[in-house]
Motif scaffolding. Sequence first.
Motif, mmCIF file in Angstrom:
data_model
loop_
_atom_site.group_PDB
_atom_site.id
_atom_site.type_symbol
_atom_site.label_atom_id
_atom_site.label_comp_id
_atom_site.label_asym_id
_atom_site.label_seq_id
_atom_site.Cartn_x
_atom_site.Cartn_y
_atom_site.Cartn_z
ATOM 1 N N GLY A 1 -47.158 23.706 -43.713
ATOM 2 C CA GLY A 1 -46.364 24.014 -42.526
ATOM 3 C C GLY A 1 -44.920 23.577 -42.718
ATOM 4 O O GLY A 1 -44.632 22.802 -43.630
ATOM 5 N N GLU A 2 -43.949 24.093 -41.918
ATOM 6 C CA GLU A 2 -44.427 24.994 -40.921
ATOM 7 C C GLU A 2 -44.312 26.426 -41.417
ATOM 8 O O GLU A 2 -43.377 26.764 -42.146
ATOM 9 N N ILE A 3 -45.262 27.233 -40.990
ATOM 10 C CA ILE A 3 -45.321 28.639 -41.376
ATOM 11 C C ILE A 3 -45.625 29.441 -40.112
ATOM 12 O O ILE A 3 -46.120 28.883 -39.133
ATOM 13 N N ILE B 1 -51.374 25.011 -33.469
ATOM 14 C CA ILE B 1 -50.327 25.918 -33.011
ATOM 15 C C ILE B 1 -49.198 25.015 -32.529
ATOM 16 O O ILE B 1 -49.260 24.420 -31.452
ATOM 17 N N HIS B 2 -48.208 24.877 -33.396
ATOM 18 C CA HIS B 2 -47.098 23.972 -33.157
ATOM 19 C C HIS B 2 -46.293 24.446 -31.956
ATOM 20 O O HIS B 2 -46.033 25.646 -31.812
ATOM 21 N N CYS B 3 -45.936 23.489 -31.080
ATOM 22 C CA CYS B 3 -45.080 23.775 -29.931
ATOM 23 C C CYS B 3 -45.635 24.923 -29.085
ATOM 24 O O CYS B 3 -44.930 25.859 -28.758
ATOM 25 N N THR C 1 -43.578 16.149 -31.545
ATOM 26 C CA THR C 1 -42.240 16.131 -30.949
ATOM 27 C C THR C 1 -41.358 17.297 -31.400
ATOM 28 O O THR C 1 -40.480 17.715 -30.678
ATOM 29 N N ASP C 2 -41.547 17.776 -32.649
ATOM 30 C CA ASP C 2 -40.581 18.679 -33.283
ATOM 31 C C ASP C 2 -39.208 17.999 -33.393
ATOM 32 O O ASP C 2 -38.181 18.680 -33.370
ATOM 33 N N SER C 3 -39.202 16.676 -33.493
ATOM 34 C CA SER C 3 -37.941 15.941 -33.689
ATOM 35 C C SER C 3 -37.156 16.578 -34.830
ATOM 36 O O SER C 3 -37.772 16.994 -35.809
ATOM 37 N N THR D 1 -47.844 15.037 -34.777
ATOM 38 C CA THR D 1 -48.323 15.998 -35.780
ATOM 39 C C THR D 1 -47.236 16.942 -36.293
ATOM 40 O O THR D 1 -47.525 17.806 -37.131
ATOM 41 N N HIS D 2 -46.003 16.773 -35.787
ATOM 42 C CA HIS D 2 -44.945 17.702 -36.237
ATOM 43 C C HIS D 2 -43.573 17.108 -35.926
ATOM 44 O O HIS D 2 -43.108 17.160 -34.793
ATOM 45 N N ALA D 3 -42.920 16.551 -36.946
ATOM 46 C CA ALA D 3 -41.592 15.957 -36.738
ATOM 47 C C ALA D 3 -40.756 16.118 -37.998
ATOM 48 O O ALA D 3 -41.259 15.979 -39.114
ATOM 49 N N HIS D 4 -39.473 16.419 -37.790
ATOM 50 C CA HIS D 4 -38.561 16.597 -38.930
ATOM 51 C C HIS D 4 -37.638 15.383 -39.026
ATOM 52 O O HIS D 4 -36.421 15.545 -39.100
ATOM 53 N N VAL D 5 -38.196 14.189 -39.012
ATOM 54 C CA VAL D 5 -37.354 12.986 -38.990
ATOM 55 C C VAL D 5 -36.751 12.651 -40.355
ATOM 56 O O VAL D 5 -36.087 11.632 -40.507
HETATM 57 ZN ZN LIG Z 1 -40.675 22.283 -36.501
#
Ligand SMILES: [Zn+2]
Length: 254
Positions: free
Chosen positions: A93-95, A152-154, A201-203, A6-10
Motif C-alpha cells: 500500500g497504498e494502492i 479500505i484506507h480512509c 490517521t493518514d498523517s 494502520t496508515h500514516a506517512h510520518v
Molecule cells: Zn495515505
Amino acid sequence: MGIIDTHAHVYDVSAYSDTVGLINNLKEFGVTNVLLPSTNLDDDIHIRKLVSLDSRLFSPMIGIHPDHIDHSYKSKVSEIEKYLMNYDYIGIGEIGLDYYNNHDNIKEQKLFLDMVLDIAISAKLPVSIHSRNSFEDVYNTLSKKNGISGVIHCFTGDLSEARRYIDLGFYLGIGGILTFKKSRLKDVLVKIPLSYIVLETDSPFLSPEPVRGSINTPCNLVYIVDYLARLYNVDRDEVINCTSENARNIFKIN
Ligand SMILES: [Zn+2]
C-alpha cells in the motif's frame, strides 16, 4: 493493548523534522504500532530509516498511490516485486484507484492495481486500498481476486458500500474525517460493528477535530478513540482493544 495507526506517512521529512520527539510522543499517547504505506517508491528510503530507529513501533509497506501511476506501470510492478524480495513489508500500500484528481491515467491505474493485487495474493500480504470517486471499479476489481484481504484506507462511503467491502473480507480504515462536522460517516459507522474497523490517521493529512488543520500525527488517534467510544457507547479501552485486535489479525502483528 496499545493504539495501532494502520496508515500514516510520518516519514515525510518536510512535515516531521523531530523524529525523536515524534517517537517519544507516540509512546506517551499509547500508540504502539504505526504502519507506513508509501505513496511512491522514493518514499521507501525514508520509511526504512524510521523502521531502523524503532522496528517494533514502525512497520513498512510498499506501494504506489494511483496519482503516481503512468504508462510505466508495468516496470513499477516489477520494481515492487524486487522490493518485496529484498525487505520485509507488512503489507502492500497504498494502492488503488483515484478518479478525483487525475482522469488521464485511469486505464493505467486499473491495470496496475490488477497486477499488484496478484502480487499481494502470491506474497500473502494484506493491502491498504486508496479509493476516491472509484467505488464500483475498486469493488469489482477486489471481488474478482481470491485470497485478498486488507483495509479500505480512509473509508468515506455509504452504508451499502461499507457492507459490500466487509462482505469481501475487508476492514474500514477510520480517522479524522469521522470528526468533521459535515461528514456523515458517523451515521454509517453506527450501523457497522466495531469488529470491522481499524484506526488510521493518514498523517500528515486529515487532522481530526479539535486540531483540524494542523499537521496530523498518530497521537491524534486519541480523538478518534474518544469519538468512537461515544458513538458506540463503549469505553475507550474497548475501542482500542477491538480496533487493534483487528489490525493485528489483518497485518499479522505479534
Ligand atoms: Zn495515505
